[in-house]
Design an enzyme around this catalytic site. Structure first.
Site, PDB file in Angstrom:
ATOM      1  N   ARG A  27       3.468  32.077 -23.125  1.00  0.00           N
ATOM      2  CA  ARG A  27       4.832  32.604 -23.235  1.00  0.00           C
ATOM      3  C   ARG A  27       5.229  32.715 -24.705  1.00  0.00           C
ATOM      4  NH1 ARG A  27       8.760  35.521 -20.766  1.00  0.00           N
ATOM      5  NH2 ARG A  27      10.836  34.727 -21.175  1.00  0.00           N
ATOM      6  N   GLY A  30      11.411   2.815   0.360  1.00  0.00           N
ATOM      7  CA  GLY A  30      12.150   1.798  -0.405  1.00  0.00           C
ATOM      8  C   GLY A  30      12.788   2.452  -1.623  1.00  0.00           C
ATOM      9  N   LEU A  57       0.836  -1.206   0.000  1.00  0.00           N
ATOM     10  CA  LEU A  57       0.000   0.000   0.000  1.00  0.00           C
ATOM     11  C   LEU A  57       0.868   1.252   0.000  1.00  0.00           C
ATOM     12  CD1 LEU A  57      -2.786   1.381   0.118  1.00  0.00           C
ATOM     13  CD2 LEU A  57      -2.621   1.301   2.612  1.00  0.00           C
ATOM     14  N   GLU A  58       1.927   1.253   0.799  1.00  0.00           N
ATOM     15  CA  GLU A  58       2.806   2.432   0.862  1.00  0.00           C
ATOM     16  C   GLU A  58       3.409   2.724  -0.517  1.00  0.00           C
ATOM     17  OE1 GLU A  58       6.857   4.159   3.025  1.00  0.00           O
ATOM     18  OE2 GLU A  58       6.033   2.245   3.702  1.00  0.00           O
ATOM     19  N   GLN A  78       8.168  22.793 -32.489  1.00  0.00           N
ATOM     20  CA  GLN A  78       8.048  21.330 -32.566  1.00  0.00           C
ATOM     21  C   GLN A  78       8.891  20.607 -31.500  1.00  0.00           C
ATOM     22  OE1 GLN A  78       9.598  19.170 -36.011  1.00  0.00           O
ATOM     23  NE2 GLN A  78       7.671  18.071 -36.140  1.00  0.00           N
TER      24      GLN A  78
END
Length: 389
Positions: free
Chosen positions: A269, A365, A242-243, A280
């Site tokens: 901008r 982790g 879950l974490e 592009q």
């Protein structure tokens, strides 16, 4: 919008949560970021709104809602651009309260879970140690039985809410000779004699308090042991999925927000007589980033949906965190670049977001540890399922 996972009720919840955050949280964020202290009143407001009880059963004052309500809470917390504030909230709900929900007995729930749902108590989780990092089995903190209590000695670090919180869900060795089978979990009041905390000075997550905690002969009632002795490692491993998923959802949400901001900025901008979203090189880079974010987001939703059905998702949740946190860092790094010089200015949102996001591949982790876990699952065929009781 993602009607595959979100119902109309979910959308209404999202709208009211957005309003709440704009009205009650956003006006205070700058102050909390500067002081590193979140005012206590906001915990009570979250509790009153029911936001801490989304995943807690109604018997404990919660709402007992599906996991996609949790997803919405996490996503919207990222979109007010304070990783620290978001962390303080989700560490309380999904690190501390998860253990109380799943493993607390009735007395423990009454004393700690219900006040946590109501916003009267703030919790944290203590697993990581100064010498251990992600090596949970190598922890050195000990809990020795003495009559009706346990005496705890040792230290923990990188503990979100560890300075200003009220209690910690603490992992300690009750049998130091038994490796990961000797780990137990305790609820410890942070104002207990012998607990001392020092606040860590962090690159990002400035609003949250992150502590190094020392435990010097701290006496804890035996009634504060969760489950039974030796069950700690299993409890921790069950909660890790879950974490990791929480941190993955946070990552896709902040990346999405950064892209939305960049798209808006680039449309306004101008250089050489045209908006920069017409070049592009920039358009195509933005498209690649958007595609990576979208892939992570939908993978994360799929994993939540599996978890909601009770499936075992350690592999998928670990992949979610590994890929989403890396993606978010790349997206935000590039979005800062799209802003040019303004990206580097603190008055614009990308500077803080870059610092806050960088914790993603480190906390809960490290990416290196996660790769090793996935390697053990897919190459060594290791099964991390806890033994059924």
């Amino acid at each position: 919008m993602n009607s595959m996972y979100f119902t109309e009720e979910h959308q209404l919840f999202r709208e009211s949560l957005k309003d709440f955050l704009q009205k009650d949280v956003v006006p205070h964020i700058e102050k909390w970021e500067e002081t590193g202290t979140i005012d206590r009143f906001i915990w009570k407001k979250f509790g009153d709104m029911g936001y801490f009880g989304l995943a807690t059963p109604e018997t404990e004052e919660g709402l007992g809602l599906d996991l996609f309500y949790t997803v919405i809470l996490l996503e919207e917390l990222q979109k007010i651009n304070s990783g620290g504030f978001a962390a303080a909230i989700w560490a309380h709900v999904y690190l501390a309260m998860t253990h109380l929900n799943k493993n607390g007995n009735e007395a423990q729930k009454k004393k700690y879970l219900i006040p946590s749902v109501l916003g009267d108590k703030v919790g944290c989780l203590g697993v990581t140690e100064p010498f251990g990092g992600s090596d949970v089995a190598g922890m050195r903190t000990t809990a020795t039985r003495k009559g009706d209590s346990y005496v705890i000695n040792g230290s923990k670090t990188f503990i979100t809410n560890g300075v200003y919180g009220d209690y910690i869900i603490l992992a300690a060795k009750t049998d130091p000779t038994a490796g990961n089978k000797g780990i137990s979990i305790f609820i410890v009041d942070l104002e207990s004699p012998g607990v001392s905390s020092s606040k860590l000075n962090k690159l990002g997550w400035r609003a949250s308090d992150t502590a190094e905690l020392a435990f010097d002969n701290v006496e804890v009632p035996a009634a504060n042991l969760m489950g039974e002795e030796g069950k700690g490692f299993t409890f921790i491993m069950e909660a890790f999925a879950l974490e990791r998923l929480v941190m993955a959802i946070n990552a896709h949400a902040r990346a999405e927000w950064a892209l939305d901001y960049a798209i808006q900025y680039m449309s306004e901008r101008q250089t050489f007589g045209k908006p920069i979203d017409q070049y592009q090189a920039l358009r195509h880079r933005l498209v690649d980033l958007h595609a990576d974010m979208d892939l992570c987001k939908h993978y994360n939703y799929m994993v939540v949906s599996k978890m909601e059905k009770g499936e075992y998702v350690v592999r998928e949740a670990t992949i979610s965190k590994l890929k989403s946190t890396k993606m978010a860092d790349e997206v935000i790094y590039n979005c800062l670049q799209f802003l040019g010089g303004y990206g580097y200015i603190e008055d614009y949102p990308m500077a803080r977001m870059l610092r806050d996001s960088r914790l993603g591949p480190i906390g809960g982790g490290t990416s290196e540890i996660l790769r090793e876990i996935i390697a053990k699952i897919i190459i060594d065929k290791k099964d991390y399922r806890p033994p059924s009781n």
